[in-house]
Design an enzyme around this catalytic site. Structure first.
Site, short mmCIF file in Angstrom:
data_model
loop_
_atom_site.label_atom_id
_atom_site.label_comp_id
_atom_site.label_asym_id
_atom_site.label_seq_id
_atom_site.Cartn_x
_atom_site.Cartn_y
_atom_site.Cartn_z
N PRO A 126 0.83 -1.21 0.00
CA PRO A 126 0.00 0.00 0.00
C PRO A 126 0.86 1.26 0.00
O PRO A 126 1.92 1.29 0.65
CB PRO A 126 -0.81 -0.10 1.29
CG PRO A 126 -0.41 -1.35 1.97
CD PRO A 126 0.63 -2.05 1.18
N GLY A 181 2.11 4.98 0.82
CA GLY A 181 2.07 6.03 1.85
C GLY A 181 1.58 5.56 3.21
O GLY A 181 1.02 6.36 3.96
N GLY A 194 7.09 1.21 3.16
CA GLY A 194 8.27 1.31 2.29
C GLY A 194 7.98 1.18 0.80
O GLY A 194 8.85 0.74 0.05
N SER A 195 6.79 1.62 0.36
CA SER A 195 6.48 1.47 -1.06
C SER A 195 7.38 2.37 -1.92
O SER A 195 7.83 1.94 -3.00
CB SER A 195 5.01 1.76 -1.34
OG SER A 195 4.74 3.12 -1.11
N SER A 196 7.67 3.58 -1.45
CA SER A 196 8.47 4.47 -2.30
C SER A 196 9.91 3.95 -2.41
O SER A 196 10.52 4.02 -3.48
CB SER A 196 8.45 5.90 -1.77
OG SER A 196 9.15 5.99 -0.56
N ALA A 197 10.44 3.40 -1.32
CA ALA A 197 11.80 2.87 -1.38
C ALA A 197 11.85 1.64 -2.28
O ALA A 197 12.79 1.47 -3.08
CB ALA A 197 12.30 2.51 0.02
N ASP A 242 15.06 2.81 4.65
CA ASP A 242 14.05 2.13 3.82
C ASP A 242 14.65 1.53 2.55
O ASP A 242 14.39 0.38 2.20
CB ASP A 242 12.93 3.11 3.42
CG ASP A 242 11.95 3.37 4.55
OD1 ASP A 242 12.28 3.03 5.70
OD2 ASP A 242 10.85 3.89 4.28
O1 PMV Z 1 6.82 5.97 6.67
P1 PMV Z 1 8.01 5.52 5.91
O2 PMV Z 1 7.92 4.15 5.37
O3 PMV Z 1 8.39 6.48 4.82
O4 PMV Z 1 9.25 5.44 6.93
C1 PMV Z 1 9.92 6.59 7.35
C2 PMV Z 1 10.86 6.29 8.49
C3 PMV Z 1 11.42 7.53 9.15
O5 PMV Z 1 12.30 7.09 10.16
C4 PMV Z 1 10.32 8.36 9.79
C5 PMV Z 1 12.16 8.42 8.16
C6 PMV Z 1 13.46 7.83 7.65
O6 PMV Z 1 13.92 8.35 6.64
O7 PMV Z 1 14.02 6.90 8.25
#
Ligand code: PMV
Length: 334
Positions: free
Chosen positions: A109, A111, A115-118, A160
């Site tokens: 899913p 957002g 970790g979908s964007s990574a 991520d």
């Molecule tokens: O919500 P996500 O999957 O984008 O995870 C972000 C994790 C954070 O620690 C809040 C930011 C980061 O870059 O590590």
């Protein structure tokens, strides 16, 4: 009979050698990368504290072939794709064609802190390198993906993209912008964790990271203390993974309390987590969180899974089991 009539063209159409396919640009490559959860240390990891991340059994795949159109992309998606392809071209060191056809297929899913964007950044970098038969080092893929992540989130820790590249369980620490250390964690069989989707947060990851940054500027001592306590919880998770500590529920609960103190969990999600605690379970957000409405995915644990399931059913919540420690980026078709 002429020699031409002796040739079985069906066989030829199946066995076109790779070199010929390259020449004709008929190649198709498909690469997939996993999503992730953060067991402990989100937000603190942006400031050099350690975090433990695990790759999960939900993947995003990207197929690259010759063509002009990229399917199913919003305007925002197209812009990001263009930026990402430029970033990859920079790494390739020469201008390559940008007329790829990109097909994205995802089980992660968008957002929600999974970790979908990574996974997108990692799979795209890997797929394009693979398309050009470029050396496929994980370090190289991870480095390109980090640049793409920066474009999306401003100041990410890089955790991520690293977990999506390498997979498994990782202890990760960003020492400086250019120096990040991580170590793969060998684990016992991890107890079943279930994810409940509290819903997509209104805020983006970048906005949540920025919110914490402002909070830290205003209350430096308070925030540093939260981060230090979070590091202790992360160390507790490390002991859990090496069987020295057994109270997983308590670790999750403490981690959540610290994230709430950091101001990244919404009222609504806090209420939901309290209800899970009331039935004897524990839960925490995973990732950046969100305060305006929902906070994304919640990691839940209960020694008696049935109780968790009947609770989710009663509250009409979307709950699913997640397998941890899955493989990082991999080629599916070449
Ligand atoms: O919500 P996500 O999957 O984008 O995870 C972000 C994790 C954070 O620690 C809040 C930011 C980061 O870059 O590590």
């Amino acid at each position: 009979m002429s020699s031409r009539e002796n040739i079985d063209f069906r066989i030829i159409s199946v066995f076109i050698p790779k070199e010929i396919k390259n020449l004709l640009m008929l190649r198709k490559v498909k690469v997939s990368a996993p999503g992730k959860i953060i067991l402990s240390g989100e937000h603190a990891v942006v400031y050099g504290y350690p975090a433990i991340l695990a790759a999960i059994d939900r993947r995003l795949s990207i197929e690259v072939s010759k063509g002009k159109k990229s399917e199913n992309l919003s305007l925002e998606g197209k812009k990001l794709l263009e930026f990402a392809l430029n970033e990859i071209n920079k790494d390739l060191g020469k201008k390559r064609t940008t007329s790829y056809q990109i097909k994205i297929d995802s089980q992660i899913p968008i957002g929600c802190g999974m970790g979908s964007s990574a996974a997108f950044a990692v799979a795209l970098a890997a797929a394009v390198l693979c398309y050009y038969d470029e050396p496929w080092g994980l370090e190289r893929i991870n480095k390109i993906a980090y640049e793409i992540e920066k474009k999306q989130h401003g100041n990410p820790s890089g955790g991520d993209n690293t977990i999506s590249t390498y997979g498994g369980f990782l202890l990760y620490r960003k020492e400086t912008e250019t120096f990040k250390v991580f170590s793969s964690l060998k684990t016992q069989v991890f107890p079943s964790l279930f994810l409940i989707n509290s819903g997509k947060p209104i805020e983006t990851t970048g906005e949540m990271v920025d919110k914490v940054k402002r909070f830290r500027l205003k209350f430096p001592n308070k925030v540093e203390k939260i981060f230090e306590e979070m590091e202790q919880v992360t160390r507790g998770f490390l002991r859990f993974l090496s069987k020295e500590e057994s109270n997983l529920g308590e670790l999750i609960k403490t981690n959540e309390e610290l994230l709430e103190a950091l101001g990244v969990v919404s009222e609504r999600t806090m209420n939901l987590i309290q209800k899970i605690e009331k039935i004897g379970g524990s839960a925490k957000i995973s990732g950046a969180g969100g305060t305006k409405d929902n906070s994304g995915i919640i990691i839940t644990y209960h020694p008696d899974q049935e109780k968790l399931f009947s609770f989710a059913k009663k509250e009409s919540l979307d709950i699913f089991r997640v397998k941890l420690g899955e493989k990082g980026v991999r080629i599916e078709k070449h």
